[in-house]
Write an enzyme that holds these catalytic residues in place. Sequence first.
Site, PDB file in Angstrom:
ATOM      1  CG  ASP B  91      -2.220  -3.626  -2.808  1.00  0.00           C
ATOM      2  OD1 ASP B  91      -2.070  -4.581  -3.594  1.00  0.00           O
ATOM      3  OD2 ASP B  91      -2.010  -2.447  -3.135  1.00  0.00           O
ATOM      4  CG  HIS B  98       6.195  -1.282  -7.199  1.00  0.00           C
ATOM      5  ND1 HIS B  98       5.887  -0.061  -7.745  1.00  0.00           N
ATOM      6  CD2 HIS B  98       5.557  -1.324  -6.003  1.00  0.00           C
ATOM      7  CE1 HIS B  98       5.080   0.604  -6.926  1.00  0.00           C
ATOM      8  NE2 HIS B  98       4.869  -0.142  -5.861  1.00  0.00           N
ATOM      9  CD  GLU B 164       0.527   1.394  -6.352  1.00  0.00           C
ATOM     10  OE1 GLU B 164      -0.037   0.493  -5.693  1.00  0.00           O
ATOM     11  OE2 GLU B 164       1.538   2.005  -5.945  1.00  0.00           O
ATOM     12  CD  GLU B 166      -1.765  -3.306  -6.827  1.00  0.00           C
ATOM     13  OE1 GLU B 166      -2.335  -4.191  -6.147  1.00  0.00           O
ATOM     14  OE2 GLU B 166      -1.297  -2.270  -6.336  1.00  0.00           O
ATOM     15  CG  ASP B 198      -3.861   0.240  -4.764  1.00  0.00           C
ATOM     16  OD1 ASP B 198      -4.919   0.599  -4.225  1.00  0.00           O
ATOM     17  OD2 ASP B 198      -2.765   0.216  -4.174  1.00  0.00           O
ATOM     18  NE  ARG B 202       2.282   6.596  -6.747  1.00  0.00           N
ATOM     19  CZ  ARG B 202       2.206   5.297  -6.459  1.00  0.00           C
ATOM     20  NH1 ARG B 202       2.233   4.879  -5.198  1.00  0.00           N
ATOM     21  NH2 ARG B 202       2.066   4.417  -7.420  1.00  0.00           N
ATOM     22  CD  GLN B 205       1.754   5.834  -1.338  1.00  0.00           C
ATOM     23  OE1 GLN B 205       1.388   6.151  -2.465  1.00  0.00           O
ATOM     24  NE2 GLN B 205       2.402   4.711  -1.093  1.00  0.00           N
ATOM     25  CE  LYS B 218      -0.890   2.854  -2.226  1.00  0.00           C
ATOM     26  NZ  LYS B 218      -0.391   2.280  -3.481  1.00  0.00           N
ATOM     27  CB  THR B 222      -9.196  -0.323  -4.984  1.00  0.00           C
ATOM     28  OG1 THR B 222      -8.522   0.343  -3.911  1.00  0.00           O
ATOM     29  CG2 THR B 222      -8.286  -1.398  -5.574  1.00  0.00           C
ATOM     30  CD  GLU B 323       7.417   1.511 -10.159  1.00  0.00           C
ATOM     31  OE1 GLU B 323       8.258   0.615 -10.257  1.00  0.00           O
ATOM     32  OE2 GLU B 323       6.199   1.289 -10.010  1.00  0.00           O
TER      33      GLU B 323
END
Lengths: 372, 372
Positions: B91, B98, B164, B166, B198, B202, B205, B218, B222, B323
């Site tokens: 990844d 971002h 996420e 992607e 993904d 948080r 992480q 993570k 996925t 975000e």
Amino acid sequence: MTGGVGFGVFSVGGDAPRVGFRVGNGILDLTTVRLGAVFDAASLNPFLALGRSAWEDTLSRIDQLVTGGAEIIPLEQTVAHLPIEVGDYVDFYSSLEHATNLGRLFRPDVEPLLPNWRYLPVGYHGRSGTVVVSGTPIVRPCGQAKASDEVAPTFGPSRRLDIELELGFVVGVGSSLGAPVPAAVVRDHVFGVVLVNDWSARDIQAWEYQPLGPFLGKSFATSVSAWVTPLALLEDRFVRAPVQDPEPLPYLRVAGEWALDAELEVELSGTVVSRTNASGLYWTMPQQLAHATVNGASIRTGDLFATGTISGSKHGSEGSLIELTSNGVHPIRLGDGSTRTFLEDDDEVVLRGRAGDLELGEVRGTIVPASV
Amino acid sequence: MTGGVGFGVFSVGGDAPRVGFRVGNGILDLTTVRLGAVFDAASLNPFLALGRSAWEDTLSRIDQLVTGGAEIIPLEQTVAHLPIEVGDYVDFYSSLEHATNLGRLFRPDVEPLLPNWRYLPVGYHGRSGTVVVSGTPIVRPCGQAKASDEVAPTFGPSRRLDIELELGFVVGVGSSLGAPVPAAVVRDHVFGVVLVNDWSARDIQAWEYQPLGPFLGKSFATSVSAWVTPLALLEDRFVRAPVQDPEPLPYLRVAGEWALDAELEVELSGTVVSRTNASGLYWTMPQQLAHATVNGASIRTGDLFATGTISGSKHGSEGSLIELTSNGVHPIRLGDGSTRTFLEDDDEVVLRGRAGDLELGEVRGTIVPASV
């Protein structure tokens, strides 16, 4: 069983690779002794997937055969192959001494051990497709690096190519997505151990690794033993691990003794440059497995989990050159009078391990010049 | 071809999974049209390994068949399976917006964009064994987290579960260890693209990720599209990528236009909460492939490379909740009047993408409560 090394995949002449058991300097061909079709395979995975009682039955049968004088093929007539089809490869950071040493070198301005280190076995995913068997030549990697006094990175062959002395454990029986694997059931899932050399390009790593961790500094190659030593043969070789402070969270607690009393050494172009023992590792195998799955991540047959560099507290017991040479400041001297900071082209590295009278499969690799 | 989506693996009733090509709301069963034995497989890998001319021949043949009125199985009669057997999963972190947003949130005391970011496509290895197909339920992961005002971590279900948005590219033809893949030959190796979610915890992480990068935050899941859209169908949809400053090192330079003009959206429990376009990504697919292999790392059929979260510069174009909500400070409002900071149990997330009149396979997932 003494002198036994473990299960691997071998071929003779141009024959198809198949599963064998290495005993001393020879191999018992498991296809000819008809223990089952799983041995007529180019990896241990079909056998590993059968589970613990099949592993134990097979070891008993092998013991009978070896005792009974079954034919042993001399090692020098054989070629060894990568023993497992690697699923995911996870590398931990389990040695307190190594994490402290590296923290000091990579982040000189802050406390070397980060706040999370004593609470969880820090780890990351490596590249499973570049796990190679002992004996595979290691091409010096190219990449970006930037010295602290340079304004921009430059591209070229790594000038700080290093080794990492590690132990790995190989998953036999997988698990389901969403179902953590408790530390207490590790023996139902883990088949055995290998030695691991997690080759590392320190200059590439230092420039790239923030904030998402090591990538190209490690992904060019990871060498493993050709022989996987079953846990069942190592039962008597586990001792008490170092006391953990603070006490780990409940999911990381495990009864019993889980530090493998294995003497390890690193030989660099003919000279032993490090001797250590895996029993000093802070985090243990059941803790690593429980941690890696506590979020519901599943494991698969062939997954490889490695300890991270095994370093002791005394000088001469560090499992990497960056530590042995204090980041290249104090070169080490080899038997032929030459000195080393990091690896030079044509250097040969051999990792060896022994648990009591049981030899682990060695890991050998020679550095080939970069292909630019 | 318009309305086409791509290649995938499907089954009908209890039949064995096989390869099909999705056209609109139906599937062309490629085993019945006898294009070769590679389609009678539970993954696209055998087909992908055949290489570019076989891919192009197959697309021509499919075009003829669809035009000629071949039987199309209605999508609702089928079950979709994970289309590829994933080798390694890498990844990246290719969106300037971002990386800047996340840097500001995770490391508020330093410059958000780290010094290496504009020189190389930062990336890391994820867990390939937990890549799942669209529609797979996502169990809320448990793990350690520590708020900044706590002295020690606590264990429990993630309270900051995120998405996420992607794009991923899927490797068809592999490479040899020690031989970098130049950016210019990307079309000989990369077969096609998928959308990727993904999923990210948080809180887990933030506590674990230093110094070796994301791991359990993570690795629990996925999600990818059930349908892989071949690059060959997207040729007209690549536009010029943002100008890169500084100019990349030679191995990262590539001729042509490599930003995929794909409109993307994130739907959260019935409300579209983000709209963006993949063409704003700073680092491009050929650069990512060249970088990932410049150290000699090999690639394999089925390797998955993802872009990292795709965020635009305007509010409402960010590809993650952390975000969109400024780290949970400013909740977003859904169509039913409820608000969200991070994902709640039973939330359903759908990622959608469209490149011109070509629809990419959606990625759908519903949050299931933690299993503790």
